[in-house]
Design an enzyme around this catalytic site. Structure first.
Site, PDB file in Angstrom:
ATOM      1  N   ASP A 136       0.850  -1.198   0.000  1.00  0.00           N
ATOM      2  CA  ASP A 136       0.000   0.000   0.000  1.00  0.00           C
ATOM      3  C   ASP A 136       0.885   1.248   0.000  1.00  0.00           C
ATOM      4  OD1 ASP A 136      -2.333  -1.497   0.159  1.00  0.00           O
ATOM      5  OD2 ASP A 136      -2.631  -1.162   2.305  1.00  0.00           O
ATOM      6  N   ARG A 187      -1.376  -0.531  -8.584  1.00  0.00           N
ATOM      7  CA  ARG A 187      -2.764  -0.203  -8.237  1.00  0.00           C
ATOM      8  C   ARG A 187      -2.860   1.323  -8.250  1.00  0.00           C
ATOM      9  NH1 ARG A 187      -3.829  -1.034  -2.249  1.00  0.00           N
ATOM     10  NH2 ARG A 187      -4.301  -3.214  -2.669  1.00  0.00           N
TER      11      ARG A 187
HETATM   12  P1  FDA Z   1     -14.119   9.652  -4.344  1.00  0.00           P
HETATM   13  O1  FDA Z   1     -13.547   9.912  -2.992  1.00  0.00           O
HETATM   14  O2  FDA Z   1     -14.267  10.775  -5.292  1.00  0.00           O
HETATM   15  O3  FDA Z   1     -15.507   8.953  -4.144  1.00  0.00           O
HETATM   16  C1  FDA Z   1     -16.363   8.613  -5.234  1.00  0.00           C
HETATM   17  C2  FDA Z   1     -17.617   7.974  -4.685  1.00  0.00           C
HETATM   18  O4  FDA Z   1     -17.294   6.747  -4.049  1.00  0.00           O
HETATM   19  C3  FDA Z   1     -18.314   8.788  -3.583  1.00  0.00           C
HETATM   20  O5  FDA Z   1     -19.190   9.721  -4.124  1.00  0.00           O
HETATM   21  C4  FDA Z   1     -19.024   7.697  -2.809  1.00  0.00           C
HETATM   22  O6  FDA Z   1     -20.189   7.273  -3.476  1.00  0.00           O
HETATM   23  C5  FDA Z   1     -18.049   6.556  -2.859  1.00  0.00           C
HETATM   24  N1  FDA Z   1     -17.132   6.577  -1.695  1.00  0.00           N
HETATM   25  C6  FDA Z   1     -15.821   6.914  -1.693  1.00  0.00           C
HETATM   26  N2  FDA Z   1     -15.295   6.781  -0.461  1.00  0.00           N
HETATM   27  C7  FDA Z   1     -16.306   6.385   0.329  1.00  0.00           C
HETATM   28  C8  FDA Z   1     -16.406   6.061   1.707  1.00  0.00           C
HETATM   29  N3  FDA Z   1     -15.360   6.137   2.531  1.00  0.00           N
HETATM   30  N4  FDA Z   1     -17.596   5.668   2.191  1.00  0.00           N
HETATM   31  C9  FDA Z   1     -18.672   5.550   1.389  1.00  0.00           C
HETATM   32  N5  FDA Z   1     -18.641   5.840   0.068  1.00  0.00           N
HETATM   33  C10 FDA Z   1     -17.479   6.238  -0.454  1.00  0.00           C
HETATM   34  N6  FDA Z   1      -5.274   5.195  -0.703  1.00  0.00           N
HETATM   35  C11 FDA Z   1      -3.972   5.408  -0.441  1.00  0.00           C
HETATM   36  O7  FDA Z   1      -3.579   6.550  -0.200  1.00  0.00           O
HETATM   37  N7  FDA Z   1      -3.099   4.352  -0.440  1.00  0.00           N
HETATM   38  C12 FDA Z   1      -3.488   3.081  -0.732  1.00  0.00           C
HETATM   39  O8  FDA Z   1      -2.666   2.165  -0.737  1.00  0.00           O
HETATM   40  C13 FDA Z   1      -4.860   2.857  -1.019  1.00  0.00           C
HETATM   41  N8  FDA Z   1      -5.325   1.610  -1.305  1.00  0.00           N
HETATM   42  C14 FDA Z   1      -6.627   1.457  -1.767  1.00  0.00           C
HETATM   43  C15 FDA Z   1      -7.066   0.223  -2.236  1.00  0.00           C
HETATM   44  C16 FDA Z   1      -8.324   0.108  -2.800  1.00  0.00           C
HETATM   45  C17 FDA Z   1      -8.769  -1.220  -3.333  1.00  0.00           C
HETATM   46  C18 FDA Z   1      -9.175   1.241  -2.893  1.00  0.00           C
HETATM   47  C19 FDA Z   1     -10.525   1.157  -3.539  1.00  0.00           C
HETATM   48  C20 FDA Z   1      -8.767   2.450  -2.382  1.00  0.00           C
HETATM   49  C21 FDA Z   1      -7.508   2.569  -1.806  1.00  0.00           C
HETATM   50  N9  FDA Z   1      -7.072   3.780  -1.289  1.00  0.00           N
HETATM   51  C22 FDA Z   1      -5.737   3.950  -0.993  1.00  0.00           C
HETATM   52  C23 FDA Z   1      -8.059   4.862  -0.998  1.00  0.00           C
HETATM   53  C24 FDA Z   1      -8.155   5.859  -2.115  1.00  0.00           C
HETATM   54  O9  FDA Z   1      -6.995   6.628  -2.184  1.00  0.00           O
HETATM   55  C25 FDA Z   1      -9.355   6.808  -1.895  1.00  0.00           C
HETATM   56  O10 FDA Z   1      -9.157   7.517  -0.710  1.00  0.00           O
HETATM   57  C26 FDA Z   1     -10.695   6.121  -1.829  1.00  0.00           C
HETATM   58  O11 FDA Z   1     -10.775   5.086  -2.755  1.00  0.00           O
HETATM   59  C27 FDA Z   1     -11.832   7.136  -2.129  1.00  0.00           C
HETATM   60  O12 FDA Z   1     -11.678   7.666  -3.406  1.00  0.00           O
HETATM   61  P2  FDA Z   1     -12.545   7.243  -4.682  1.00  0.00           P
HETATM   62  O13 FDA Z   1     -11.614   6.909  -5.781  1.00  0.00           O
HETATM   63  O14 FDA Z   1     -13.495   6.171  -4.338  1.00  0.00           O
HETATM   64  O15 FDA Z   1     -13.269   8.571  -5.135  1.00  0.00           O
END
Ligand code: FDA
Length: 313
Positions: A136, A187
């Protein structure tokens, strides 16, 4: 992506010890624990059971034994030994052999050598047991050293390991090009930490635009990239680019976090996409949980409802 203000607020709360001990007491209670939506359990068997259910529903998994920023060599060693035991338990359970870990859990906050030694112990067992290990990505003081350690391992011949790049970091496009040249598995995420403007884009539109640019780089020239997001705009952009370029769905995967947008996970799996769910577990769930609250302050309402019902029991 969240508003910068709420992110700061939740990062501050995450360091509050009173809140942490309160949450630890109530958050994972069986049945009504408010953190259970995001955390698969505190024990390995609970995580394995969650993974089994996800796999039965057609999803892939990566298990993350939670922990970060350990303060002593002894704690880093304990975390490493715990991870080795987790690897054996996963292998014995017959579920998918894929884990995620953090280098500060293995001692990177103390010194580089400790974390490298511990990572190598895990990678050696993971190689013997045919696991894939995702490192990560943490906050920006650790970006360069994390990539450097990853590249050292790669040069030493480990191939069952991959990294994470965060689209909010200005440097990530260049890193993606370097990882593509190595043939390393990446990733792609937006990024979960509060970062200064010198290193990271602050506006959601900029983070999203960078995400799309890096996704293009990885899909066109990377090795089995993972596009990890719950954002329908990012997912649509990924699907559109793959269609446009004739990139087969077997050449990449989509990833989401346990308990978030389960509807979307299911719909994408139904459409034939490879969907992997990140399954976090363990007693050190508080910082991970607070990052999830920070991403979507509406989740706080969910927690409060959980607490109210807790008081009623
Ligand atoms: P965004 O935050 O714009 O959200 C888009 C939509 O997704 C929201 O409108 C909502 O519907 C839904 N959503 C997002 N977060 C939500 C929550 N907490 N609760 C409910 N709904 C939510 N980061 C990092 O810094 N280092 C890492 O190693 C990882 N590893 C990782 C693995 C995997 C498999 C995922 C999916 C994510 C990570 N992350 C991470 C976290 C990533 O950086 C990010 O903070 C989250 O995925 C939220 O961003 P989105 O891309 O979902 O978009």
């Amino acid at each position: 992506m969240l508003q910068a203000g709420s992110k700061t607020f939740f990062h501050l709360l995450a360091s509050n010890q009173t809140l942490k001990s309160f949450a630890s007491r109530y958050g994972m209670r069986s049945g009504s624990g408010f953190a259970r939506r995001f955390i698969a359990g505190e024990s390995v068997p609970e995580a394995i059971e969650a993974a089994r259910q996800l796999q039965a529903a057609g999803r892939s998994v990566t298990l993350d034994y939670l922990g970060e920023a350990v303060g002593t060599v002894a704690e880093a060693d304990a975390a490493t030994r715990a991870y080795l035991a987790v690897v054996e338990q996963i292998a014995a359970a017959g579920i998918e052999r894929n884990i995620s870990l953090k280098l500060t859990q293995l001692g990177l906050t103390i010194d580089r050598a400790t974390s490298v030694d511990n990572l190598r112990r895990i990678l050696d067992l993971a190689t013997a047991r045919q696991f894939f290990v995702r490192i990560d990505m943490e906050d920006s003081p650790y970006t360069a050293v994390t990539l450097d350690i990853f590249e050292t391992m790669w040069q030493q011949g480990y191939r069952n390991v991959g990294v994470v790049l965060q689209s909010y970091l200005r440097r990530s496009e260049a890193d993606a090009a370097r990882m593509n040249a190595l043939g390393a598995r990446v990733r792609l995420v937006k990024g979960a930490y509060k970062e200064p403007k010198e290193v990271a884009y602050q506006a959601k539109a900029d983070v999203n635009a960078a995400f799309v640019r890096i996704m293009h780089l990885l899909l066109a020239g990377g090795t089995y990239p993972a596009i990890a997001t719950h954002d329908p705009l990012m997912i649509d952009a990924t699907r559109a680019f793959a269609r446009e370029r004739g990139i087969d769905g077997a050449r990449f995967e989509l990833q989401m976090l346990y308990g978030i947008r389960r509807d979307l996970q299911q719909a994408l799996a139904r459409d034939g996409f490879r969907v992997r769910v990140y399954v976090p577990f363990g007693s050190e769930w508080f910082p991970y949980f607070m990052r999830r609250l920070g991403e979507r302050p509406a989740n706080v309402g969910f927690v409060i409802r959980g607490l109210v019902s807790e008081r009623g029991h």
